[in-house]
Design a protein around this motif. Structure first.
Motif, short mmCIF file in Angstrom:
data_model
loop_
_atom_site.label_atom_id
_atom_site.label_comp_id
_atom_site.label_asym_id
_atom_site.label_seq_id
_atom_site.Cartn_x
_atom_site.Cartn_y
_atom_site.Cartn_z
N ILE A 16 17.27 10.72 2.04
CA ILE A 16 16.11 11.04 2.82
C ILE A 16 15.85 10.00 4.04
O ILE A 16 15.66 10.53 5.14
N LEU A 17 16.24 8.73 3.96
CA LEU A 17 16.17 7.73 4.77
C LEU A 17 17.36 8.22 5.81
O LEU A 17 17.08 8.05 7.08
N ASP A 19 0.89 -1.09 0.01
CA ASP A 19 -0.20 0.10 0.00
C ASP A 19 0.89 1.24 -0.03
O ASP A 19 0.44 2.31 -0.57
N MET A 20 1.99 1.09 0.62
CA MET A 20 2.79 2.34 0.76
C MET A 20 4.32 2.26 0.39
O MET A 20 4.76 0.63 0.29
N SER A 21 5.05 3.04 0.22
CA SER A 21 6.53 2.84 0.09
C SER A 21 7.23 3.33 1.34
O SER A 21 6.67 4.08 2.18
N ILE A 22 8.65 3.32 1.44
CA ILE A 22 9.41 3.66 2.73
C ILE A 22 9.49 5.39 2.52
O ILE A 22 9.13 6.00 3.67
N VAL A 23 9.77 5.76 1.38
CA VAL A 23 10.05 6.99 1.11
C VAL A 23 8.83 7.42 0.02
O VAL A 23 8.76 7.02 -1.18
N PRO A 68 -1.80 15.95 -7.80
CA PRO A 68 -0.55 15.77 -8.44
C PRO A 68 0.55 15.22 -7.37
O PRO A 68 1.48 14.71 -7.97
N ARG A 69 -0.03 14.86 -6.08
CA ARG A 69 1.03 14.02 -5.01
C ARG A 69 0.80 12.70 -5.37
O ARG A 69 1.59 12.06 -4.73
N GLN A 70 -0.36 12.37 -6.16
CA GLN A 70 -0.72 10.86 -6.36
C GLN A 70 0.08 10.19 -7.43
O GLN A 70 -0.23 9.06 -7.90
N ALA A 71 1.15 10.99 -7.92
CA ALA A 71 1.82 10.22 -8.89
C ALA A 71 2.98 9.27 -8.41
O ALA A 71 3.40 8.36 -9.32
N VAL A 72 2.93 9.36 -7.39
CA VAL A 72 3.91 8.25 -6.72
C VAL A 72 3.40 7.49 -5.63
O VAL A 72 2.39 7.93 -4.85
N PRO A 73 4.01 6.50 -5.08
CA PRO A 73 3.22 5.56 -3.79
C PRO A 73 3.46 6.52 -2.57
O PRO A 73 4.50 7.31 -2.36
N ALA A 74 2.52 6.66 -1.73
CA ALA A 74 2.68 7.28 -0.51
C ALA A 74 3.68 6.65 0.57
O ALA A 74 3.90 5.65 0.19
N GLY A 75 4.29 7.53 1.17
CA GLY A 75 5.68 7.05 1.97
C GLY A 75 5.35 7.07 3.57
O GLY A 75 4.65 8.04 4.04
N VAL A 76 6.09 6.27 4.14
CA VAL A 76 6.21 6.53 5.69
C VAL A 76 6.83 7.82 6.17
O VAL A 76 6.51 8.51 7.02
N THR A 77 8.05 7.97 5.17
CA THR A 77 8.79 9.37 5.27
C THR A 77 9.02 9.98 3.96
O THR A 77 8.70 9.31 2.82
N GLY A 78 9.27 11.26 4.10
CA GLY A 78 9.36 12.02 2.67
C GLY A 78 10.28 12.99 2.93
O GLY A 78 10.72 13.53 3.72
N TRP A 79 10.28 13.92 1.71
CA TRP A 79 11.07 15.04 1.68
C TRP A 79 10.88 16.30 2.51
O TRP A 79 11.65 16.95 3.21
N TRP A 80 9.13 16.44 2.89
CA TRP A 80 9.05 17.49 3.73
C TRP A 80 9.20 17.08 5.16
O TRP A 80 9.23 17.96 6.07
N GLN A 81 9.14 15.70 5.63
CA GLN A 81 9.53 15.25 6.95
C GLN A 81 10.79 15.51 7.39
O GLN A 81 11.09 15.73 8.54
N ILE A 82 11.60 15.62 6.40
CA ILE A 82 13.17 15.83 6.88
C ILE A 82 13.47 17.35 6.77
O ILE A 82 14.63 17.92 7.01
N GLU A 115 9.19 15.23 -8.60
CA GLU A 115 10.07 15.56 -10.03
C GLU A 115 11.36 15.23 -9.98
O GLU A 115 12.10 15.15 -11.25
N ASN A 116 12.00 14.84 -8.82
CA ASN A 116 13.40 14.61 -8.75
C ASN A 116 13.84 13.27 -8.05
O ASN A 116 14.86 13.15 -7.62
N TRP A 117 12.72 12.20 -8.34
CA TRP A 117 13.17 10.97 -7.53
C TRP A 117 14.38 10.22 -8.19
O TRP A 117 14.60 10.26 -9.26
N SER A 118 15.01 9.71 -7.13
CA SER A 118 16.24 8.79 -7.65
C SER A 118 16.52 7.58 -6.38
O SER A 118 16.17 8.21 -5.30
N PRO A 119 17.19 6.78 -6.78
CA PRO A 119 17.66 5.83 -5.36
C PRO A 119 18.39 6.80 -4.67
O PRO A 119 18.04 6.47 -3.31
N THR A 120 19.18 7.52 -5.35
CA THR A 120 20.03 8.31 -4.33
C THR A 120 19.54 9.34 -3.42
O THR A 120 19.89 9.36 -2.21
N LEU A 121 18.26 9.81 -3.99
CA LEU A 121 17.52 10.98 -3.15
C LEU A 121 16.74 10.11 -2.05
O LEU A 121 16.55 10.37 -0.82
#
Length: 509
Positions: A494-495, A427-431, A450-464, A484-490
């Motif tokens: 965030i983690l 249902d969710m992603s970690i990020v 527009p926020r629904q383009a990717v799976p919801a996460g337990v943590t995210g960019w505005w959480q940090i 707009e900037n998703w990547s494995p490194t990002l």
């Protein structure tokens, strides 16, 4: 040699220490006052022209000193990692002569590799980009050390290599985090602000000055340089001269940086800027009218005689989606196993503190508008009057419905632990963007869809970047930045930052 930068996107402050709206306004204003006061007292407004004065005598010199410090800490880290991994792999044994020779040469190899990855130009690196490059450079460095050990017939076992890579990554990131915090303090004090001439007098140049005036930007705008474009009213800064006088202006005002507002500037003007920058050894930046995005998405392409900025598309391909899902399963499983002993303790505390169930369930929205049932530890009393929660990102700083245990759980984000099950079932992603209640999304569909383009996460960019302290507008902007900037490194960045945010309890309520 002057270095022409990729388009400046005004995201350095965001990477370093969270969104500007999440900070205290009076602190920023005080820092700006210190920055401009220090500059005014340190350098006269105009110096008679004469022999060339090194333009980078202030901030650029400090950046070079920081680069030297980074190189020394990198060299120490690789030596410590090699010795520690050898001690773990061969406990109680002395390092043989051949292996000792490789370890002695490792700092030189490391510094050369990191220099090749442009890791000693801290003024050019955002935090996520630095993380990506450190991982890549460490991998290349370890491979080169293995090749050197093979040629010298040293015994670099696979276990030693693996331990070295893991240890050196951790050891590299810790001092670099300290160096980044040190740069932030210098920026806020005005000691690491590049004295900047804004090339152009267009409306875009006026907007650029307002961006650069923020204390944490790392720039101190001095004035405008008039080009071939029409002049507009300047915003509190003077027009210091014309483009033909640029070399004198750089010397007279001890400029460190030429920041070009690209609208209306001609090719001849730009050639003049790069020529002066090369001769006076100052930095060159060019403003791009682009939304905030990571520089890893940008590429410079030559189109005939012109240079264009290409934006790499951000989309989850099949392999990337599979990799993200694998990371979700691995992280959720590990965290679930590690925290499992806390669950009965939390459940007992909730039951003893207030009446009601241990878990709270609510319909939330994830990718493509799909509604799912999200789980949390209950933090509020049952039976209290319901509030209107349809406002986007609704949350009260002092919610009267919170229990004593609930306040503690929210402070350390322990109430979110049951969402690991939502991650495991898909249902969710970690990020990712935090899942919002279904009624909240329904009431603000145009704004929140527009926020629904990717799976919801337990943590995210505005959480940090402030957690609950950010405004609704800022939270939405930060979520869209992540999309707009998703990547494995990002995601990895965030983690790592999430752990620091939770431990620091920054913005939690």
């Amino acid at each position: 040699m002057a270095r022409t930068q990729r388009p400046h996107l005004d995201t350095d402050a965001l990477y370093d220490n969270g969104s500007s709206t999440a900070r205290e306004l009076n602190d920023t204003q005080a820092a700006e006052a210190r920055l401009h006061a220090a500059s005014a007292s340190a350098v006269p407004a105009a110096v008679p022209s004469g022999p060339a004065v090194p333009a980078g005598a202030g901030a650029l010199r400090r950046y070079r000193q920081i680069a030297v410090g980074l190189a020394l800490s990198d060299a120490a880290c690789v030596v410590v990692a090699l010795l520690a991994s050898y001690a773990l792999r061969y406990p109680g044994q002395l390092v043989p002569a051949r292996e000792a020779a490789i370890i002695a040469l490792a700092p030189l190899v490391w510094i050369v590799v990191f220099y090749t990855f442009d890791l000693y130009a801290p003024q050019h690196l955002s935090a996520p980009e630095e993380l990506r490059r450190v991982i890549g450079a460490s991998g290349v460095g370890v491979v080169l050390l293995v090749m050197g050990s093979y040629w010298s017939r040293s015994s670099f076992s696979r276990a030693w290599v693996g331990l070295t890579f893991a240890l050196v990554l951790v050891l590299e990131l810790l001092p670099r985090r300290w160096w980044r915090a040190y740069q932030w303090r210098l920026r806020m004090d005005g000691r690491l602000a590049l004295r900047t001439l804004v090339v152009g007098t267009s409306a875009e140049a006026s907007r650029l000055v307002e961006i650069l005036r923020v204390a944490a930007s790392g720039f101190l705008p001095l004035g405008y340089v008039q080009t071939s474009d029409p002049t507009v009213a300047a915003n509190r800064l003077p027009v210091l001269g014309r483009i033909g006088e640029l070399d004198r202006l750089v010397r007279d005002h001890a400029a460190d940086c030429l920041f070009v507002a690209s609208t209306g500037i001609t090719e001849a003007d730009m050639s003049r800027v790069t020529q002066v920058a090369r001769e006076t050894e100052v930095e060159v930046r060019v403003l791009a009218n682009l939304p905030q995005m990571l520089t890893s998405r940008l590429a410079l392409l030559k189109v005939g005689p012109a240079v264009a900025v290409a934006l790499r598309p951000v989309r989850l391909s099949g392999p990337q989606a599979a990799m993200k899902r694998a990371i979700d399963l691995a992280v959720a499983s590990v965290v679930l196993l590690v925290t499992m002993p806390l669950w009965p303790v939390i459940a007992l505390a909730i039951r003893l503190d207030s009446r009601g169930p241990v878990l709270f369930h609510q319909e939330r929205v994830t990718k493509d508008g799909r509604i799912f049932r999200m789980h949390k530890f209950r933090t509020m009393r049952t039976g209290d009057p319901a509030l209107d929660t349809t406002r986007p990102f609704f949350k009260l700083e002092s919610d009267p419905r919170l229990t004593r245990v609930g306040t503690f759980l929210r402070r350390y984000s322990l109430d979110e632990l049951p969402q690991l099950w939502n991650v495991l079932v898909g249902d969710m992603s970690i990020v990712g963007p935090r899942p919002l209640p279904a009624d909240q999304v329904a009431a603000n569909a145009d704004l929140l869809t527009p926020r629904q383009a990717v799976p919801a996460g337990v943590t995210g960019w505005w959480q940090i970047n402030g957690r609950s302290r950010v405004t609704a507008e800022e939270a939405l902007r930060l979520d869209l930045f992540y999309i707009e900037n998703w990547s494995p490194t990002l995601d990895l960045y965030i983690l790592l930052k999430t752990f620091a945010a939770v431990v620091g309890r920054d913005g939690a309520y």
